[in-house]
Design a protein around this motif. Structure first.
Motif, PDB file in Angstrom:
ATOM      1  N   UNK A   1       0.712  -1.082  -0.062  1.00  0.00           N
ATOM      2  CA  UNK A   1      -0.049  -0.041  -0.108  1.00  0.00           C
ATOM      3  C   UNK A   1       0.891   1.149   0.059  1.00  0.00           C
ATOM      4  N   UNK A   2       0.641   2.339  -0.962  1.00  0.00           N
ATOM      5  CA  UNK A   2       1.316   3.235  -0.866  1.00  0.00           C
ATOM      6  C   UNK A   2       1.180   4.348   0.119  1.00  0.00           C
ATOM      7  N   UNK A   3       2.071   4.797   0.876  1.00  0.00           N
ATOM      8  CA  UNK A   3       2.115   5.673   1.941  1.00  0.00           C
ATOM      9  C   UNK A   3       2.372   7.187   1.421  1.00  0.00           C
ATOM     10  N   UNK A   4       2.017   8.148   2.011  1.00  0.00           N
ATOM     11  CA  UNK A   4       2.366   9.440   1.473  1.00  0.00           C
ATOM     12  C   UNK A   4       2.984  10.389   2.734  1.00  0.00           C
ATOM     13  N   UNK A   5       4.045  10.914   2.631  1.00  0.00           N
ATOM     14  CA  UNK A   5       4.744  11.554   3.656  1.00  0.00           C
ATOM     15  C   UNK A   5       4.875  13.123   3.169  1.00  0.00           C
ATOM     16  N   UNK A   6       4.877  14.153   4.058  1.00  0.00           N
ATOM     17  CA  UNK A   6       5.146  15.405   3.921  1.00  0.00           C
ATOM     18  C   UNK A   6       6.331  15.812   4.733  1.00  0.00           C
ATOM     19  N   UNK A   7       7.489  16.410   3.951  1.00  0.00           N
ATOM     20  CA  UNK A   7       8.476  16.603   4.711  1.00  0.00           C
ATOM     21  C   UNK A   7       8.503  18.038   5.368  1.00  0.00           C
ATOM     22  N   UNK A   8       8.603  18.244   6.642  1.00  0.00           N
ATOM     23  CA  UNK A   8       8.292  19.626   7.438  1.00  0.00           C
ATOM     24  C   UNK A   8       9.561  20.012   8.222  1.00  0.00           C
ATOM     25  N   UNK A   9      10.277  21.189   8.046  1.00  0.00           N
ATOM     26  CA  UNK A   9      11.304  21.646   8.675  1.00  0.00           C
ATOM     27  C   UNK A   9      10.770  22.289  10.038  1.00  0.00           C
ATOM     28  N   UNK A  10      11.484  21.881  10.974  1.00  0.00           N
ATOM     29  CA  UNK A  10      11.243  22.081  12.491  1.00  0.00           C
ATOM     30  C   UNK A  10      11.975  23.356  12.718  1.00  0.00           C
ATOM     31  N   UNK A  11      11.598  24.696  11.993  1.00  0.00           N
ATOM     32  CA  UNK A  11      11.975  25.950  12.228  1.00  0.00           C
ATOM     33  C   UNK A  11      11.951  26.388  14.069  1.00  0.00           C
ATOM     34  N   UNK A  12      10.599  26.099  14.231  1.00  0.00           N
ATOM     35  CA  UNK A  12      10.305  26.308  15.782  1.00  0.00           C
ATOM     36  C   UNK A  12       9.014  25.118  16.175  1.00  0.00           C
ATOM     37  N   UNK A  13       9.302  24.879  17.303  1.00  0.00           N
ATOM     38  CA  UNK A  13       7.932  24.014  17.757  1.00  0.00           C
ATOM     39  C   UNK A  13       6.676  24.407  17.458  1.00  0.00           C
ATOM     40  N   UNK A  14       6.466  25.671  17.751  1.00  0.00           N
ATOM     41  CA  UNK A  14       5.081  26.269  17.595  1.00  0.00           C
ATOM     42  C   UNK A  14       4.739  26.281  15.945  1.00  0.00           C
ATOM     43  N   UNK A  15       5.726  26.664  15.448  1.00  0.00           N
ATOM     44  CA  UNK A  15       5.464  26.624  13.549  1.00  0.00           C
ATOM     45  C   UNK A  15       5.255  25.247  13.152  1.00  0.00           C
ATOM     46  N   UNK A  16       6.153  24.158  13.841  1.00  0.00           N
ATOM     47  CA  UNK A  16       5.779  22.881  13.487  1.00  0.00           C
ATOM     48  C   UNK A  16       4.413  22.196  13.709  1.00  0.00           C
ATOM     49  N   UNK A  17       4.066  22.539  15.102  1.00  0.00           N
ATOM     50  CA  UNK A  17       2.561  22.000  15.428  1.00  0.00           C
ATOM     51  C   UNK A  17       1.634  22.729  14.580  1.00  0.00           C
ATOM     52  N   UNK A  18       1.783  24.091  14.067  1.00  0.00           N
ATOM     53  CA  UNK A  18       0.633  24.663  13.193  1.00  0.00           C
ATOM     54  C   UNK A  18       0.681  23.951  11.859  1.00  0.00           C
ATOM     55  N   UNK A  19       1.944  23.784  11.226  1.00  0.00           N
ATOM     56  CA  UNK A  19       1.970  22.920  10.115  1.00  0.00           C
ATOM     57  C   UNK A  19       1.260  21.388  10.473  1.00  0.00           C
ATOM     58  N   UNK A  20       1.677  21.126  11.348  1.00  0.00           N
ATOM     59  CA  UNK A  20       0.852  19.629  11.270  1.00  0.00           C
ATOM     60  C   UNK A  20      -0.639  19.651  11.474  1.00  0.00           C
ATOM     61  N   UNK A  21      -1.259  20.615  12.288  1.00  0.00           N
ATOM     62  CA  UNK A  21      -2.534  20.881  12.243  1.00  0.00           C
ATOM     63  C   UNK A  21      -3.046  21.133  10.970  1.00  0.00           C
ATOM     64  N   UNK A  22      -2.279  21.826   9.840  1.00  0.00           N
ATOM     65  CA  UNK A  22      -2.846  22.102   8.656  1.00  0.00           C
ATOM     66  C   UNK A  22      -2.782  20.841   7.762  1.00  0.00           C
TER      67      UNK A  22
END
Length: 246
Positions: A1-22
């Motif tokens: 089964x094909x998995x799909x990943x998004x690569x997110x840059x951890x510039x800050x923890x708050x920014x990363x959390x916001x991107x994860x919510x998006x």
């Protein structure tokens, strides 16, 4: 089964959390997050991946040159605590800060070490279609598999024909993650050409429309082969880049 990943840059923890919510709100096809280990940021890749758990499977990038061969693996306890059972090992560039401590440890050596000390962790290695000849890269992939890698994350591609050529070189049984990224300015295009020697088709255009279309083709390419796909928004808005595609 094909998995799909998004690569997110951890510039800050708050920014990363916001991107994860998006991602959670707008990209329902994403089931994995992979995070690079960039020494200029205080959040290490495994710490960023811990923020993505347990909602997503998470794959931290680890740089072999950061692994002190005379000390225990610094991230081992954090990986287990977060339930992270996959990593991507790359060699890593020399740090911009020349005072930063690095070690003469290559990716193959690091993969062997993980196989020996953390055998429950599945290790991916890198595939770079631009750094050397087809034959040399194929042989390098074989050495990584022999060391214990289960598959590969590619550098981002921009040409399906080149992807197809590399697909024929992949050793049988290797688990593949095909990558795509955003190139939206002439400056970024020049960076990829000069720094990474990337190959672009004549039809390439640094527009969101072209990048979205190629992301869709990359996902289709992976699904047709029973492989996986990952996407690097870099400085692009992750929702604008991938909504409706994943």
């Amino acid at each position: 089964m094909t998995r799909v990943s998004v690569e997110l840059v951890p510039r800050s923890r708050s920014g990363l959390r916001a991107e994860l919510e998006t991602v959670a709100a707008h990209l329902p096809g994403v089931d994995t997050v992979n995070i690079p280990d960039l020494t200029r940021y205080s959040t290490r890749s495994w710490q960023g991946c811990a923020l993505a758990r347990p909602r997503y499977r998470a794959i931290p990038h680890l740089r072999s040159v950061d692994l002190n061969p005379r000390e225990p693996l610094a991230m081992a306890e954090s990986l287990d605590a977060a339930g992270i059972d996959e990593v991507l090992i790359v060699t890593g560039d020399a740090p911009a800060d020349m005072s930063a401590k690095v070690y003469n440890v290559d990716a193959v050596t690091a993969i062997r070490r993980f196989q020996r000390e953390l055998p429950h962790i599945r290790v991916y290695a890198g595939l770079d279609p631009y750094r050397q000849s087809f034959a040399r890269e194929r042989d390098y992939l074989e050495r990584k598999l022999d060391a214990g890698a289960v598959g590969f994350f590619t550098q981002p591609f921009f040409d399906l024909r080149l992807m197809d050529a590399y697909a024929d070189l992949i050793p049988e049984g290797a688990e593949m993650w095909w990558g795509a990224t955003t190139v939206l300015t002439e400056a970024t295009l020049n960076y990829w050409r000069a720094r990474n020697h990337a190959v672009f088709p004549r039809t390439f255009a640094p527009t969101l429309e072209w990048n979205r279309e190629f992301a869709e083709k990359t996902l289709e390419f992976a699904r047709e082969r029973g492989h996986h796909a990952y996407f690097m928004p870099v400085k692009a808005d992750v929702r604008e880049y991938l909504e409706g595609i994943v």
